[in-house]
Design a protein around this motif. Structure first.
Motif, PDB file in Angstrom:
ATOM      1  N   SER A   1      22.960  55.629  37.939  1.00 58.38           N
ATOM      2  CA  SER A   1      23.347  56.787  38.743  1.00 58.38           C
ATOM      3  C   SER A   1      22.569  56.862  40.054  1.00 58.38           C
ATOM      4  CB  SER A   1      23.148  58.069  37.934  1.00 58.38           C
ATOM      5  OG  SER A   1      21.806  58.189  37.520  1.00 58.38           O
ATOM      6  N   GLN A   2      21.456  56.118  40.166  1.00 55.63           N
ATOM      7  CA  GLN A   2      20.670  56.135  41.396  1.00 55.63           C
ATOM      8  C   GLN A   2      20.933  54.916  42.281  1.00 55.63           C
ATOM      9  OE1 GLN A   2      18.634  56.350  38.307  1.00 55.63           O
ATOM     10  NE2 GLN A   2      19.217  58.481  38.318  1.00 55.63           N
ATOM     11  N   GLY A   3      21.666  53.948  41.788  1.00 53.98           N
ATOM     12  CA  GLY A   3      21.919  52.724  42.540  1.00 53.98           C
ATOM     13  C   GLY A   3      21.830  51.517  41.628  1.00 53.98           C
ATOM     14  N   TYR A   4      21.782  50.331  42.222  1.00 54.21           N
ATOM     15  CA  TYR A   4      21.741  49.088  41.450  1.00 54.21           C
ATOM     16  C   TYR A   4      20.310  48.673  41.167  1.00 54.21           C
ATOM     17  CZ  TYR A   4      26.630  48.594  42.826  1.00 54.21           C
ATOM     18  OH  TYR A   4      27.968  48.801  43.017  1.00 54.21           O
ATOM     19  N   ILE A   5      20.116  48.058  39.999  1.00 56.81           N
ATOM     20  CA  ILE A   5      18.832  47.458  39.648  1.00 56.81           C
ATOM     21  C   ILE A   5      19.080  46.048  39.129  1.00 56.81           C
ATOM     22  CG2 ILE A   5      17.632  49.624  39.148  1.00 56.81           C
ATOM     23  CD1 ILE A   5      18.107  49.123  36.177  1.00 56.81           C
ATOM     24  N   TYR A   6      18.059  45.237  39.229  1.00 56.82           N
ATOM     25  CA  TYR A   6      18.124  43.863  38.718  1.00 56.82           C
ATOM     26  C   TYR A   6      17.332  43.836  37.424  1.00 56.82           C
ATOM     27  CZ  TYR A   6      18.405  38.771  38.893  1.00 56.82           C
ATOM     28  OH  TYR A   6      18.679  37.464  38.612  1.00 56.82           O
ATOM     29  N   MET A   7      18.012  43.656  36.303  1.00 52.41           N
ATOM     30  CA  MET A   7      17.356  43.741  35.000  1.00 52.41           C
ATOM     31  C   MET A   7      16.331  42.637  34.789  1.00 52.41           C
ATOM     32  SD  MET A   7      18.243  46.537  33.741  1.00 52.41           S
ATOM     33  CE  MET A   7      17.546  46.396  32.112  1.00 52.41           C
TER      34      MET A   7
ATOM     35  N   GLN B   1      25.930  38.578  48.881  1.00 48.75           N
ATOM     36  CA  GLN B   1      25.517  38.483  47.484  1.00 48.75           C
ATOM     37  C   GLN B   1      24.067  38.029  47.371  1.00 48.75           C
ATOM     38  OE1 GLN B   1      28.555  36.194  45.418  1.00 48.75           O
ATOM     39  NE2 GLN B   1      30.139  37.470  46.354  1.00 48.75           N
ATOM     40  N   GLN B   2      23.665  37.092  48.229  1.00 50.71           N
ATOM     41  CA  GLN B   2      22.273  36.642  48.221  1.00 50.71           C
ATOM     42  C   GLN B   2      21.343  37.773  48.661  1.00 50.71           C
ATOM     43  OE1 GLN B   2      21.472  33.504  46.925  1.00 50.71           O
ATOM     44  NE2 GLN B   2      19.551  34.627  46.809  1.00 50.71           N
ATOM     45  N   LEU B   3      21.776  38.544  49.658  1.00 54.96           N
ATOM     46  CA  LEU B   3      21.009  39.701  50.102  1.00 54.96           C
ATOM     47  C   LEU B   3      20.822  40.683  48.940  1.00 54.96           C
ATOM     48  CD1 LEU B   3      19.876  41.613  52.446  1.00 54.96           C
ATOM     49  CD2 LEU B   3      22.179  42.580  52.429  1.00 54.96           C
ATOM     50  N   ILE B   4      21.893  40.967  48.232  1.00 53.94           N
ATOM     51  CA  ILE B   4      21.833  41.910  47.109  1.00 53.94           C
ATOM     52  C   ILE B   4      20.832  41.431  46.065  1.00 53.94           C
ATOM     53  CG2 ILE B   4      23.151  42.868  45.161  1.00 53.94           C
ATOM     54  CD1 ILE B   4      25.624  42.837  47.133  1.00 53.94           C
ATOM     55  N   ILE B   5      20.940  40.186  45.657  1.00 49.51           N
ATOM     56  CA  ILE B   5      20.032  39.641  44.640  1.00 49.51           C
ATOM     57  C   ILE B   5      18.583  39.683  45.134  1.00 49.51           C
ATOM     58  CG2 ILE B   5      19.369  37.534  43.383  1.00 49.51           C
ATOM     59  CD1 ILE B   5      21.840  38.973  42.276  1.00 49.51           C
ATOM     60  N   ASN B   6      18.349  39.200  46.357  1.00 50.47           N
ATOM     61  CA  ASN B   6      16.985  39.159  46.897  1.00 50.47           C
ATOM     62  C   ASN B   6      16.359  40.550  46.979  1.00 50.47           C
ATOM     63  OD1 ASN B   6      17.198  36.392  47.153  1.00 50.47           O
ATOM     64  ND2 ASN B   6      17.614  36.439  49.348  1.00 50.47           N
ATOM     65  N   GLU B   7      17.121  41.506  47.507  1.00 47.37           N
ATOM     66  CA  GLU B   7      16.595  42.862  47.663  1.00 47.37           C
ATOM     67  C   GLU B   7      16.339  43.522  46.305  1.00 47.37           C
ATOM     68  OE1 GLU B   7      15.847  44.623  50.624  1.00 47.37           O
ATOM     69  OE2 GLU B   7      16.060  42.640  51.530  1.00 47.37           O
ATOM     70  N   LEU B   8      17.252  43.330  45.360  1.00 49.36           N
ATOM     71  CA  LEU B   8      17.068  43.940  44.041  1.00 49.36           C
ATOM     72  C   LEU B   8      15.888  43.330  43.301  1.00 49.36           C
ATOM     73  CD1 LEU B   8      20.743  44.377  42.778  1.00 49.36           C
ATOM     74  CD2 LEU B   8      19.191  46.137  43.633  1.00 49.36           C
ATOM     75  N   LYS B   9      15.692  42.036  43.446  1.00 45.40           N
ATOM     76  CA  LYS B   9      14.560  41.382  42.783  1.00 45.40           C
ATOM     77  C   LYS B   9      13.230  41.899  43.317  1.00 45.40           C
ATOM     78  CE  LYS B   9      16.550  36.991  41.268  1.00 45.40           C
ATOM     79  NZ  LYS B   9      16.540  35.531  41.461  1.00 45.40           N
TER      80      LYS B   9
ATOM     81  N   ASP C   1      31.242  42.796  45.652  1.00 50.06           N
ATOM     82  CA  ASP C   1      30.227  41.740  45.579  1.00 50.06           C
ATOM     83  C   ASP C   1      29.413  41.844  44.289  1.00 50.06           C
ATOM     84  OD1 ASP C   1      30.833  40.476  48.002  1.00 50.06           O
ATOM     85  OD2 ASP C   1      29.400  41.678  49.143  1.00 50.06           O
ATOM     86  N   VAL C   2      29.052  43.055  43.926  1.00 49.49           N
ATOM     87  CA  VAL C   2      28.286  43.243  42.695  1.00 49.49           C
ATOM     88  C   VAL C   2      29.129  42.842  41.480  1.00 49.49           C
ATOM     89  CG1 VAL C   2      27.205  44.966  41.187  1.00 49.49           C
ATOM     90  CG2 VAL C   2      26.721  44.972  43.652  1.00 49.49           C
ATOM     91  N   SER C   3      30.405  43.151  41.500  1.00 54.30           N
ATOM     92  CA  SER C   3      31.283  42.728  40.399  1.00 54.30           C
ATOM     93  C   SER C   3      31.319  41.207  40.282  1.00 54.30           C
ATOM     94  CB  SER C   3      32.705  43.263  40.603  1.00 54.30           C
ATOM     95  OG  SER C   3      32.708  44.663  40.513  1.00 54.30           O
TER      96      SER C   3
ATOM     97  N   ALA D   1      30.015  38.860  37.198  1.00 60.79           N
ATOM     98  CA  ALA D   1      30.855  37.812  36.617  1.00 60.79           C
ATOM     99  C   ALA D   1      30.131  36.472  36.587  1.00 60.79           C
ATOM    100  CB  ALA D   1      32.165  37.688  37.394  1.00 60.79           C
ATOM    101  N   LYS D   2      29.165  36.302  37.493  1.00 58.98           N
ATOM    102  CA  LYS D   2      28.337  35.085  37.527  1.00 58.98           C
ATOM    103  C   LYS D   2      27.109  35.229  36.627  1.00 58.98           C
ATOM    104  CE  LYS D   2      29.509  33.798  42.299  1.00 58.98           C
ATOM    105  NZ  LYS D   2      28.992  33.661  43.671  1.00 58.98           N
ATOM    106  N   ASN D   3      27.115  36.265  35.795  1.00 57.33           N
ATOM    107  CA  ASN D   3      26.035  36.541  34.837  1.00 57.33           C
ATOM    108  C   ASN D   3      24.702  36.923  35.471  1.00 57.33           C
ATOM    109  OD1 ASN D   3      27.575  36.223  32.460  1.00 57.33           O
ATOM    110  ND2 ASN D   3      27.468  34.010  32.735  1.00 57.33           N
TER     111      ASN D   3
END
Length: 181
Positions: A61-67, A13-21, A46-48, A52-54
């Protein structure tokens, strides 16, 4: 040859957040799965959990982004109501992006579930082609199939004139029902 060790849930989850940021482009679940040595479905879970942790993670459609990466913008937005067949989807999306307008999302008003909205975030023909290719996969239905073709799009552009041109063109081909704002 050693096998790569799997990451723990919190590490992933930390990897996901760090990479998306850090990223200016969407990142797919498959890319995260490869980095973490887990399945794509584990990343989806993990993304779900992150949602849930806001955490402002959005699936496109192209993947995940960090708003949180989105700068304050001067974009104008308008919601349009359209009705068309699945075969007209590509034409609809091309008209929109060819006018310099982004399709932020699609939503339908389901009789049981109420409003159902999905992020699309397409801004050019390449992104439209990728999105449309995903729609043509096995066991994939258009969200608008739940409402006999009636659906809404949130449009974004740097001027209202561009959105108005899109509305005029969609009306000209007979698929614009109206606008909501």
């Amino acid at each position: 040859m050693q096998s790569k060790e799997k990451m723990s849930s919190s590490e992933r989850q930390q990897l996901i957040i760090n990479e998306l940021k850090k990223s200016k482009e969407p990142i797919t679940a498959s890319k995260f799965a490869e980095k973490a040595n887990v399945s794509r479905q584990v990343i989806v879970q993990d993304v779900s959990i992150l949602k849930a942790k806001n955490e402002p993670v959005v699936a496109t459609s192209q993947g995940y982004i960090y708003m949180g990466n989105q700068p304050e913008d001067n974009l104008v937005r308008k919601t349009i109501v359209v009705n068309h067949t699945p075969e007209q989807t590509l034409e609809e999306l091309y008209i929109i992006v060819d006018h310099g307008v982004t399709v932020k999302d699609v939503s339908v008003d389901h009789p049981v579930y109420g409003d159902i909205t999905a992020s699309i975030r397409v801004s050019n023909r390449r992104e439209v082609d990728l999105f449309y290719e995903n729609l043509r996969g096995p066991n994939v239905a258009h969200l608008s199939s739940l409402t006999n073709g009636l659906h809404l799009h949130t449009l974004e552009a740097d001027s209202m004139e561009k959105i108005e041109e899109v509305c005029w063109k969609l009306d000209e081909i007979g698929i614009l029902v109206g606008t909501t704002n």
